[in-house]
Design a protein around this motif. Structure first.
Motif, PDB file in Angstrom:
ATOM      1  N   LYS A 198       0.831  -1.206   0.000  1.00 25.95           N
ATOM      2  CA  LYS A 198       0.000   0.000   0.000  1.00 25.95           C
ATOM      3  C   LYS A 198       0.867   1.258   0.000  1.00 25.95           C
ATOM      4  O   LYS A 198       0.569   2.237  -0.703  1.00 25.95           O
ATOM      5  CB  LYS A 198      -0.923  -0.001   1.218  1.00 25.95           C
ATOM      6  N   ASP A 222       0.861   4.136  -2.844  1.00 22.24           N
ATOM      7  CA  ASP A 222       0.550   5.527  -2.502  1.00 22.24           C
ATOM      8  C   ASP A 222       1.619   6.481  -3.026  1.00 22.24           C
ATOM      9  O   ASP A 222       1.303   7.568  -3.544  1.00 22.24           O
ATOM     10  CB  ASP A 222       0.407   5.689  -0.991  1.00 22.24           C
ATOM     11  N   TYR A 244      -7.807  -2.130  -2.309  1.00 24.78           N
ATOM     12  CA  TYR A 244      -7.229  -0.889  -1.780  1.00 24.78           C
ATOM     13  C   TYR A 244      -7.135   0.172  -2.878  1.00 24.78           C
ATOM     14  O   TYR A 244      -7.440   1.350  -2.639  1.00 24.78           O
ATOM     15  CB  TYR A 244      -5.843  -1.158  -1.204  1.00 24.78           C
ATOM     16  N   SER A 291      -9.252   3.558  -2.678  1.00 26.80           N
ATOM     17  CA  SER A 291      -8.486   4.785  -2.442  1.00 26.80           C
ATOM     18  C   SER A 291      -8.414   5.675  -3.682  1.00 26.80           C
ATOM     19  O   SER A 291      -8.300   6.898  -3.565  1.00 26.80           O
ATOM     20  CB  SER A 291      -7.065   4.434  -1.993  1.00 26.80           C
ATOM     21  N   TYR A 292      -8.458   5.035  -4.849  1.00 26.75           N
ATOM     22  CA  TYR A 292      -8.330   5.775  -6.110  1.00 26.75           C
ATOM     23  C   TYR A 292      -9.427   5.284  -7.067  1.00 26.75           C
ATOM     24  O   TYR A 292      -9.167   4.470  -7.965  1.00 26.75           O
ATOM     25  CB  TYR A 292      -6.941   5.555  -6.719  1.00 26.75           C
TER      26      TYR A 292
END
Length: 308
Positions: free
Chosen positions: A80, A84, A137, A141-142
């Motif tokens: 992750k 990021d 994830y 998140s995106y």
């Protein structure tokens, strides 16, 4: 080559790109109407991470730094963090390739063995669970980014298990085959299995250099030409099925893994790339396409054996 920072700075090559250089590459790509899709390894081909002492405890097999222990929370947290940092520099992405190919020694760490002994899980389950966690994830998140994975680790997983995993809701598949004369019928059967498992968006992956030997010096153009002619047959057959094909990735290998010697370098492979692109564009490679490639490259001759 990515300029990781903070705890991940140890992953950065001494000659890594700077964030400003990456932004310049992204801007130049937009000017040239190109779209950048970063690739970050997330379970296999993790040598560049797991070779470092501070991450060595996350190896699936202690002696080999190629695969990440999939069932450790720290492994997922590491991935992750890598994602990021990459997303922070690459703006307006549509896709992010998260690798997931050639995961050797899967299920051989003490942690994985313990989990497998306690549950009904298999090594395939460990893989699917990890990839799904990573993909979830990303899409959470995106939301505008779709993960892509290589397909090879799914080839021997049953259709029922793939359906049950619901992985198709999170990722798109990139199906790779680099052999010159792979069987079109066999590839179609594999694609149809994926389709029945829920995957409706797919990519193909060929090669224009590097895939013919770990220490290759010269690119055998005819070999890669044959590979692309086979992929054109697959694409033609797909037109009758309800699969959305996003495109084909012409991979150009630099080395087989992080510790291997270099394959043939990019300048040596450019004639092959030109031949393969013309073949994909026109659906054939004849004297006409050869003359065009020679003119573009400024060559008097081009060593290609025509494949009728």
């Amino acid at each position: 080559m990515f300029p990781y920072e903070g705890k991940l700075q140890v992953l950065r090559s001494p000659n890594a790109y700077s964030p400003s250089e990456i932004r310049e590459i992204m801007n130049l790509a937009r000017v040239l109407h190109l779209e950048v899709i970063p690739l970050v390894q997330t379970i296999g081909h993790m040598e560049f991470v797991l070779k470092h002492k501070m991450f060595s405890h996350l190896r699936e097999m202690k002696e080999f730094p190629n695969s990440l222990i999939p069932c450790k929370k720290e492994s997922v947290d590491l991935v992750k963090s890598m994602i990021d940092q990459i997303m922070a520099v690459h703006k307006d992405l549509k896709w992010l390739h998260v690798g997931s190919d050639e995961v050797y020694h899967l299920g051989e760490s003490e942690e994985s063995k313990k989990l497998l002994a306690q549950t009904q899980n298999t090594a395939d389950s460990l893989f699917l669970s990890h990839v799904k966690a990573v993909a979830n994830y990303i899409v959470t998140s995106y939301p505008n980014v779709k993960p892509i994975i290589w397909d090879d680790m799914l080839r021997n997983i049953s259709e029922e298990k793939l359906k049950e995993s619901m992985l198709s809701q999170f990722v798109e598949l990139m199906i790779w085959e680099y052999n010159a004369n792979f069987k079109v019928d066999g590839m179609m059967l594999q694609i149809q299995k994926y389709q029945r498992s829920g995957f409706s968006h797919m990519w193909f992956a060929s090669a224009f250099k590097g895939a013919t030997g770990a220490a290759q010096s010269l690119t055998p153009i005819s070999y890669h030409l044959a590979n692309h002619l086979q992929w054109l047959k697959v694409a033609e057959a797909l037109s009758r099925d309800s699969i959305q094909l996003h495109g084909i990735a012409l991979t150009g290998w630099q080395r087989y893994d992080h510790f291997s010697v270099l394959c043939e370098l990019l300048p040596v492979g450019l004639p092959s790339l030109a031949v393969c692109l013309q073949t994909l564009k026109n659906g054939v490679f004849s004297e006409k396409e050869e003359d065009f490639v020679k003119k573009c490259l400024g060559f008097k001759t081009l060593r290609v054996n025509f494949i009728r």
